[in-house]
Design an enzyme around this catalytic site. Sequence first.
Site, PDB file in Angstrom:
ATOM      1  N   ARG A 345       0.849  -1.192   0.000  1.00 35.14           N
ATOM      2  CA  ARG A 345       0.000   0.000   0.000  1.00 35.14           C
ATOM      3  C   ARG A 345       0.885   1.243   0.000  1.00 35.14           C
ATOM      4  NH1 ARG A 345      -5.103   1.274   4.015  1.00 35.14           N
ATOM      5  NH2 ARG A 345      -3.526   1.076   5.663  1.00 35.14           N
ATOM      6  N   ASP A 639      -5.243   2.545  13.788  1.00 32.62           N
ATOM      7  CA  ASP A 639      -4.316   3.230  12.897  1.00 32.62           C
ATOM      8  C   ASP A 639      -4.875   4.624  12.640  1.00 32.62           C
ATOM      9  OD1 ASP A 639      -6.323   2.966  11.008  1.00 32.62           O
ATOM     10  OD2 ASP A 639      -5.205   1.620   9.695  1.00 32.62           O
TER      11      ASP A 639
END
Length: 734
Positions: A345, A639
């Site tokens: 990612r 996160d």
Amino acid sequence: MTDRVTVGNLRVAPVLYDFINNEALPGTDIDPDTFWSGVDKVVADLTPRNQDLLARRDDLQAQIDRWHRARVIGGFEPEDYKQFLTDIGYLEPEPADFSITTAGVDDEITTTAGPQLVVPILNARFALNAANARWGSLYDALYGTDVISDEGGAEAGSGYNPVRGDKVIAYARRFLDGAVPLASGSWSDITGLKLDEGQLAATLDDGGTVGLGTPEQFVGYLGDAEAPTAVLLVNNGLHIEILIDAEAPIGATDKAGIKDVVLESAITTIMDFEDSVAAVDADDKVLGYRNWLGLNRGDLAEEVSKGGKTFTRVLNSDRTYTAANPGPDGATELTLPGRSLLFVRNVGHLMTNDAIVDAQGNEIPEGIQDALFTSLIGIHGLRTGDGNGPLVNSRTGSIYIVKPKMHGPDEVAFTCELFSRVEDVLGLPQNTLKVGIMDEERRTTLNLKACIKAAADRVVFINTGFLDRTGDEIHTSMDAGPMIRKGAMKSTEWIAAYENQNVDIGLETGFSGRAQIGKGMWAMTDLMADMVEQKIGQPRAGATTAWVPSPTAATLHAMHYHEVDVFAVHNELAGTRRGTVDQLLTIPLAKELAWAPEEIREEVDNNCQSILGYVVRWIDAGVGCSKVPDIHDVALMEDRATLRISSQLLANWLRHGVITEEDVKASLRRMAAVVDEQNAADPDFRPMAPDPDGSIAFQAAQELILSGADQPNGYTEPILHRRRREFKAASNVG
């Protein structure tokens, strides 16, 4: 940073320049000067386009803010709102029907439904564990979690508890009965396994034998046919390995001598440079790039201490069995991947990074850097041999990149143009770089079919992300009025439409059997019994993959894909569209401000505690993803997405007078003491409560809330990056 390497119009940090030239480029057959010249040209050509897209975001948001401010008293009609979004180009026409044409994609993505891990690339140990989580012990996953209750003397304890062990074995037998049933009877009744004329035969208490209900589910074995040490079965495309050793501690307690049941678990893994990491400068980026290189070369290694012993953890090799039946080419061996198929990612379009600056000293877009460097490194995952290492990632010649935080089809098209330019620089065939589209921004959700069309020859993945998507939902309509409480968001009309539409449009555009349809993370890392009960809803909804927080969770979630044939679900859902634009445009505004003062305080405290618990580790320790205990001490995997929704909700309540700035500051001071206590066992933790004004982490958390309405699309990265750099400079952290 003053000492930089001049490359055309670019000024490159030496740590990055040396890494690329000395470590990443060797083995790729790419000349360093040619590569850097290509980097210079891509940056020069595409940086202005990147900036234009960000300006477009700001312009649309400003128009929406003005529209809502003009109607905050009298309200508005949904049709007027929809027409306004159409008029300004926020809501775009849906394209005619089409099917994606992506080619050269590995089976793990096209035809295998199973769990997906997401791990921070800056942590080599986590990365290795995730890559190796393709296979996981069901016995260990059950024994070590609350899936097996403590009732009846089955507590885990410090040593092996045979009562708990028997519960694990019984649970695993029930799983086998469901996934690979015998022709008659139960796996609980067998006393052994052997081959009989090439077929798997289970021996019974009375000396008789029984085969599988579906003999084709037996695909391989290890050891002698009369007394195999392992039996390999398959169900819904996922493999199950039964390990047999009557002399092993567990096998000795089992009348069939079975010592473990191993499940194919994390089929794919996303190595993350984005929301789960704190990478704010060249040193951080190179650490991530070096770990990504080790994964692609197959030589990443990490010293691990466990149980008083130290050993080196490396990537697993592939697994080879004697095939139950010779293959089409007459091969008598069956080899299966030993590792998860890796995505990487990249970051989105917003941030820049000082690893490279232009001639005027301006940092260049980090997303352009990531595309160039992670793709260069990904070449090593396509080859073996000198300079490339012993293992490959893709067997079909593709490099898989997840691109997050894109707003609408123009931004997806820009990503595809960037990937095409990177392929030219690297000498790769067009469409080698595949894209995973995160459906986590409102403009992408509303225009999802057009976004997919913009990447129709590259897309391998769409995925919903509830938290980021909710953060953008709040920020987009910041001036429309106060939002409902965070916990109520999951039951809103737009969320249901969002989750359903993602699957339906994926199927409508030909994803089934060609690309992944994904769903979000289970965040409660210790509540695995709840996960096993609830997360099956995602494959039942048509998701071919869903995110899990650990290898153990991957093994447990894998059971769901044995119970649910996702591709059969696709056949049932085909031709439906369950989410409408009108539902997606239903803003989650509070109908009336009927909250009691204690409810408001509870909401503020919950969010402030969550924000502080995450931010203090981000700023002080450089940890972007970790288990953060909530206000009730329930461990949650957090996160930046969790931070975005919490900060945006409080910013919204501030905007509309539900709370005051002093309410926020008072809550932060109270919650700082709570977070300090929760981290008291960490010798490196820096308490915030004694001196909040002197704590950069505390000040960052406060700024995220008080300035939340002014942050671009509600993103937390600008404040986090600036404050982390401030902390590193003040602490002389490299």
